[in-house]
Design a protein around this motif. Structure first.
Motif, short mmCIF file in Angstrom:
data_model
loop_
_atom_site.label_atom_id
_atom_site.label_comp_id
_atom_site.label_asym_id
_atom_site.label_seq_id
_atom_site.Cartn_x
_atom_site.Cartn_y
_atom_site.Cartn_z
N HIS A 23 41.49 83.88 57.05
CA HIS A 23 42.59 84.33 57.90
C HIS A 23 43.61 83.20 58.10
O HIS A 23 44.83 83.43 58.00
CB HIS A 23 42.05 84.79 59.25
N CYS A 27 47.63 83.16 56.90
CA CYS A 27 48.68 83.10 57.92
C CYS A 27 49.56 81.86 57.81
O CYS A 27 50.56 81.75 58.53
CB CYS A 27 48.06 83.16 59.32
N GLN A 35 52.08 86.82 62.05
CA GLN A 35 50.73 86.47 62.48
C GLN A 35 50.16 87.50 63.45
O GLN A 35 49.00 87.89 63.36
CB GLN A 35 50.73 85.09 63.12
N MET A 38 49.13 90.49 61.40
CA MET A 38 47.87 90.26 60.70
C MET A 38 46.68 90.36 61.65
O MET A 38 45.67 91.00 61.35
CB MET A 38 47.89 88.87 60.05
N CYS A 39 46.81 89.74 62.84
CA CYS A 39 45.73 89.80 63.83
C CYS A 39 45.48 91.23 64.29
O CYS A 39 44.33 91.66 64.43
CB CYS A 39 46.07 88.94 65.04
N LEU A 102 53.94 89.24 53.08
CA LEU A 102 53.21 89.86 54.17
C LEU A 102 52.67 91.23 53.76
O LEU A 102 51.54 91.59 54.12
CB LEU A 102 54.11 90.00 55.41
#
Length: 204
Positions: A23, A27, A35, A38-39, A102
């Motif tokens: 991860h 990132c 970010q 993604m989280c 992304l």
């Protein structure tokens, strides 16, 4: 079982420590909004997987004619294997920067970061067995609350993973992994004992 029991059991098998190096690597170089996304994707995918296991897991077992006792033994063996693997594992350093957009990283937040690194077969087995033993709506709500708490902690851990890894260092990460591994191993053995007792009452 109490809420604390469910929470501790899920923390042991649904923590995202094994997913942190990958991860962090993904990132690097993206803005705060990316970010957050993604989280959110990684945590949301893990949450949905656990919720589905809670709601329909027992029905799936019934459809395939698998008894709870047999599933307890199989799930226990899986957790024993996972726990032993965690006890023997070492947390890897984040590798070199992966030059991805992304849009290319989002699928990786689902697989492998959310599934199976955060929520794997051991987590799903644990939730199904917890749901079977809950015995009431109150018990199911306790499991759901534990799932929500674990998901919240996973999100915060993902977002602050660079600071957490810097603070703990590789030794600290290894210690945490081994602690969770020991809890997972003990949980698996307990599932096996319970399953054998149900399948073979004479052993009780």
């Amino acid at each position: 079982m109490t809420f604390q029991h469910y929470l501790l059991g899920l923390f042991a098998v649904a923590n995202n420590i094994p997913a942190l190096p990958l991860h962090m690597n993904l990132c690097r170089g993206i803005d705060v909004t990316g970010q957050h996304r993604m989280c959110a994707v990684a945590t949301g995918s893990s949450l949905v997987t656990m919720a589905v296991s809670l709601v329909v897991g027992a029905a799936v077992l019934e459809f395939f004619g698998i008894s709870i006792a047999a599933f307890r033994i199989a799930g226990g063996l899986l957790l024993v294997s996972s726990g032993l693997g965690m006890l023997k594992s070492k947390c890897d350093e984040p590798g070199a920067l992966i030059p991805l957009r992304l849009s290319e990283m989002i699928p990786m937040a689902v697989v492998p970061i959310a599934i199976p690194l955060t929520t794997g077969a051991g987590t799903m087995s644990t939730i199904i067995l917890f749901a079977e033993s809950a015995g009431s709506l109150t018990g199911m709500l306790r499991i759901a609350a534990a799932i929500g708490c674990v998901s919240l902690v996973n999100y915060v851990t993902f977002f602050y993973s660079p600071a957490i890894v810097r603070f703990l260092g590789h030794t600290g990460m290894d210690i945490f992994t081994k602690i969770f591994g020991l809890i997972t191993l003990a949980l698996g053995i307990q599932f096996i004992i319970t399953g054998l007792s149900a399948a073979f009452p004479a052993l009780h």
